[in-house]
Structures are given as structure tokens and as C-alpha cells.
Motif scaffolding. Structure first.
Motif, PDB file in Angstrom:
ATOM      1  N   VAL A   1       0.855  -1.189   0.000  1.00 29.44           N
ATOM      2  CA  VAL A   1       0.000   0.000   0.000  1.00 29.44           C
ATOM      3  C   VAL A   1       0.893   1.242   0.000  1.00 29.44           C
ATOM      4  N   LYS A   2       0.556   2.191  -0.867  1.00 31.53           N
ATOM      5  CA  LYS A   2       1.293   3.450  -0.881  1.00 31.53           C
ATOM      6  C   LYS A   2       0.307   4.613  -0.849  1.00 31.53           C
ATOM      7  N   ARG A   3       0.450   5.456   0.166  1.00 29.01           N
ATOM      8  CA  ARG A   3      -0.319   6.702   0.195  1.00 29.01           C
ATOM      9  C   ARG A   3       0.552   7.777  -0.423  1.00 29.01           C
ATOM     10  N   ARG A   4       0.093   8.325  -1.546  1.00 30.15           N
ATOM     11  CA  ARG A   4       0.894   9.290  -2.293  1.00 30.15           C
ATOM     12  C   ARG A   4       0.500  10.717  -1.940  1.00 30.15           C
ATOM     13  N   MET A   5       1.364  11.657  -2.333  1.00 30.19           N
ATOM     14  CA  MET A   5       1.158  13.045  -1.935  1.00 30.19           C
ATOM     15  C   MET A   5       0.091  13.730  -2.788  1.00 30.19           C
ATOM     16  N   LEU A   6       0.132  13.519  -4.100  1.00 29.16           N
ATOM     17  CA  LEU A   6      -0.772  14.221  -4.999  1.00 29.16           C
ATOM     18  C   LEU A   6      -1.830  13.319  -5.615  1.00 29.16           C
ATOM     19  N   LEU A   7      -1.523  12.042  -5.743  1.00 31.44           N
ATOM     20  CA  LEU A   7      -2.453  11.109  -6.371  1.00 31.44           C
ATOM     21  C   LEU A   7      -3.121  10.225  -5.320  1.00 31.44           C
ATOM     22  N   PRO A   8      -4.219   9.552  -5.691  1.00 32.67           N
ATOM     23  CA  PRO A   8      -4.904   8.678  -4.731  1.00 32.67           C
ATOM     24  C   PRO A   8      -4.019   7.534  -4.255  1.00 32.67           C
ATOM     25  N   GLN A   9      -4.376   6.992  -3.128  1.00 31.45           N
ATOM     26  CA  GLN A   9      -3.653   5.851  -2.565  1.00 31.45           C
ATOM     27  C   GLN A   9      -3.755   4.644  -3.493  1.00 31.45           C
ATOM     28  N   VAL A  10      -2.670   3.873  -3.556  1.00 27.86           N
ATOM     29  CA  VAL A  10      -2.682   2.648  -4.356  1.00 27.86           C
ATOM     30  C   VAL A  10      -2.506   1.450  -3.435  1.00 27.86           C
ATOM     31  N   SER A  11      -3.137   0.361  -3.806  1.00 30.06           N
ATOM     32  CA  SER A  11      -3.023  -0.879  -3.049  1.00 30.06           C
ATOM     33  C   SER A  11      -2.843  -2.025  -4.036  1.00 30.06           C
ATOM     34  N   VAL A  12      -1.724  -2.732  -3.912  1.00 30.90           N
ATOM     35  CA  VAL A  12      -1.381  -3.798  -4.845  1.00 30.90           C
ATOM     36  C   VAL A  12      -1.334  -5.124  -4.093  1.00 30.90           C
ATOM     37  N   GLN A  13      -2.045  -6.106  -4.601  1.00 31.51           N
ATOM     38  CA  GLN A  13      -1.967  -7.435  -3.997  1.00 31.51           C
ATOM     39  C   GLN A  13      -0.572  -8.017  -4.187  1.00 31.51           C
ATOM     40  N   ARG A  14      -0.017  -8.559  -3.128  1.00 30.26           N
ATOM     41  CA  ARG A  14       1.339  -9.097  -3.213  1.00 30.26           C
ATOM     42  C   ARG A  14       1.441 -10.241  -4.214  1.00 30.26           C
ATOM     43  N   THR A  15       0.348 -10.965  -4.401  1.00 34.29           N
ATOM     44  CA  THR A  15       0.367 -12.077  -5.359  1.00 34.29           C
ATOM     45  C   THR A  15       0.503 -11.594  -6.802  1.00 34.29           C
ATOM     46  N   SER A  16       0.210 -10.304  -7.051  1.00 32.06           N
ATOM     47  CA  SER A  16       0.320  -9.772  -8.411  1.00 32.06           C
ATOM     48  C   SER A  16       1.724  -9.242  -8.711  1.00 32.06           C
ATOM     49  N   ILE A  17       2.595  -9.200  -7.706  1.00 34.43           N
ATOM     50  CA  ILE A  17       3.970  -8.722  -7.903  1.00 34.43           C
ATOM     51  C   ILE A  17       4.828  -9.913  -8.322  1.00 34.43           C
ATOM     52  N   ASP A  18       5.247  -9.922  -9.572  1.00 37.78           N
ATOM     53  CA  ASP A  18       6.003 -11.055 -10.102  1.00 37.78           C
ATOM     54  C   ASP A  18       7.482 -10.984  -9.711  1.00 37.78           C
ATOM     55  N   ARG A  19       8.074  -9.796  -9.814  1.00 37.04           N
ATOM     56  CA  ARG A  19       9.491  -9.648  -9.472  1.00 37.04           C
ATOM     57  C   ARG A  19       9.814  -8.183  -9.182  1.00 37.04           C
ATOM     58  N   LEU A  20      10.933  -7.993  -8.514  1.00 35.67           N
ATOM     59  CA  LEU A  20      11.425  -6.661  -8.182  1.00 35.67           C
ATOM     60  C   LEU A  20      12.756  -6.434  -8.881  1.00 35.67           C
ATOM     61  N   LEU A  21      12.983  -5.187  -9.311  1.00 40.24           N
ATOM     62  CA  LEU A  21      14.234  -4.810  -9.971  1.00 40.24           C
ATOM     63  C   LEU A  21      14.862  -3.669  -9.188  1.00 40.24           C
ATOM     64  N   LEU A  22      16.105  -3.851  -8.784  1.00 39.06           N
ATOM     65  CA  LEU A  22      16.844  -2.829  -8.048  1.00 39.06           C
ATOM     66  C   LEU A  22      18.020  -2.362  -8.899  1.00 39.06           C
ATOM     67  N   HIS A  23      18.052  -1.053  -9.179  1.00 45.75           N
ATOM     68  CA  HIS A  23      19.137  -0.487  -9.970  1.00 45.75           C
ATOM     69  C   HIS A  23      19.676   0.775  -9.297  1.00 45.75           C
ATOM     70  N   ARG A  24      20.887   1.139  -9.670  1.00 45.97           N
ATOM     71  CA  ARG A  24      21.498   2.380  -9.220  1.00 45.97           C
ATOM     72  C   ARG A  24      21.454   3.362 -10.387  1.00 45.97           C
ATOM     73  N   VAL A  25      20.845   4.525 -10.159  1.00 46.31           N
ATOM     74  CA  VAL A  25      20.645   5.507 -11.227  1.00 46.31           C
ATOM     75  C   VAL A  25      21.230   6.846 -10.797  1.00 46.31           C
ATOM     76  N   TYR A  26      22.025   7.443 -11.700  1.00 46.58           N
ATOM     77  CA  TYR A  26      22.621   8.734 -11.391  1.00 46.58           C
ATOM     78  C   TYR A  26      21.550   9.824 -11.338  1.00 46.58           C
TER      79      TYR A  26
END
Length: 207
Positions: A83-108
Motif C-alpha cells: 500500500v502506498k499513500r501518495r502526496m498528490l495522487l490517490p492511494q494505491v493498493s497492490v496485492q502481493r500475489t500480483s507482484i512477479d518480481r522486483l528490480l533494483l538499480h542504481r541511477v545517477y
């Protein structure tokens, strides 16, 4: 435990970097207060001074409201949802079962040699379902969210430019980085500037 993070037996709850909100509020205050003072001083003998004062009050209230909204932002991992409560947009709620994978990168960061962590979560079709970046959240809190979600995670520690990152992962581009939003923001800023200039001209003419 890192600042901004709290944990219970059932969820992980993280909040944005507190210094980010304070810095933005103070920067806005120090930037606008001299302008407000000069405009109000010029308008003191003009019939337009109530309007000038009202506009300045509205701008100040908007700054306070945005800061309060910032303080209410959070990301949370429960046993079933992200669940993420955002500053300008409505709150989002994502079922954990719908998250297939996570990607972590370093960006300048733009115009900087500092690389920050970008977290991107996608579903089985490669569509974006969540995102976090270390400009807004602490590195430790992002890692806590990754650990709490406990799904397949790909980590790439080799830094890349923002342009390269968004070219490789177009879905990582947030709504605030899309061209219609950027053009709209630029048009709004130009409109505010025009209003300020016209107000100053009217005040000077009426003095």
C-alpha cells in the motif's frame, strides 16, 4: 532501526525522508518571503493591496497543505498487500500475489555523480505495479520493503544514467516524468510568472 521506519509483527511501514519535506518548505519560505515583502510594500498605498495580500495568503496556505500531505505519505507492506499513500495522487493498493518480481538499480541523479537506488516492481506481463526511489525514500527503507515483499529480486549495482534506465525500463518512468505532465507543469509555472509580472505592473502603475 532507520528513522521513518516502524515495524510490527504483521507489516512494514516506511515514510519518506523527513529532511526532504523540511528542506522544501524552508526553501520555498526563504524564496517567497522576500518577494512577498517587496510586492506588499509596493502595494501598501495602492487599492490593490487587499488582492495582493489575499494571493500571498493563498500561496502560503498551499505550501502548508502540500507539506501536511507530504507528512501523510507512506509505503506499507502487509501480509496481503503493498500500500502506498501518495502526496498528490490517490492511494494505491497492490496485492502481493500480483507482484512477479522486483528490480533494483542504481541511477545517477541528473547533473550529479551520485547514484541512488531505484526499486521497480512488475507483474507477470512486465507492467509496473510499484516503484520507489532513494531521492524520496531512504536506502534502508527501500531494502526493508524489498525484504518484506519477499519475491524474486534482480539487483544491478552498476550505476547508469536516468536516460539509459528509462530507455531500458520505460515502465519505470513515473507519472511526474511523462511529457504531458512536464509540459503542463511548465505551462502552469509560466502562467504564475505572467500573473506575478502583471500584478507587479498594476501595483507600480497604481502607486
Amino acid at each position: 532501526m532507520p528513522s521513518g521506519t516502524s515495524r510490527t509483527e504483521t507489516d512494514t511501514h516506511v515514510t519518506p525522508l523527513p529532511t526532504l519535506g523540511r528542506t522544501a518548505l524552508l526553501s520555498g519560505a526563504f524564496s517567497l518571503l522576500p518577494v512577498f515583502a517587496v510586492v506588499l510594500y509596493l502595494a501598501r498605498t495602492s487599492p490593490a493591496w487587499p488582492v495582493v495580500l489575499a494571493v500571498e495568503a493563498v500561496v502560503a496556505v498551499v505550501f502548508v497543505v502540500v507539506y501536511i500531505r507530504f507528512r501523510l505519505v507512506y509505503s506499507r507492506v502487509t501480509r496481503t498487500h503493498f500500500v502506498k499513500r501518495r502526496m498528490l495522487l490517490p492511494q494505491v493498493s497492490v496485492q502481493r500475489t500480483s507482484i512477479d518480481r522486483l528490480l533494483l538499480h542504481r541511477v545517477y541523479r541528473t547533473g550529479s555523480t551520485e547514484a541512488l537506488t531505484q526499486l521497480l516492481g512488475v507483474d507477470s506481463l512486465g507492467r509496473r505495479v510499484l516503484g520507489m526511489n532513494a531521492l524520496f525514500w531512504s536506502e534502508d527503507d527501500i531494502q526493508r520493503v524489498v525484504e518484506a515483499l519477499d519475491v524474486q529480486t534482480t539487483v544491478d549495482t552498476l550505476p547508469m544514467s536516468a536516460a539509459e534506465y528509462h530507455r531500458r525500463f520505460p515502465v519505470a518512468r513515473g507519472w511526474y516524468l511523462r511529457w504531458p505532465v512536464l509540459i503542463g507543469a511548465a505551462a502552469a509555472a509560466l502562467g504564475v510568472l505572467v500573473v506575478v509580472v502583471l500584478s507587479l505592473e498594476s501595483v507600480v502603475d497604481a502607486s
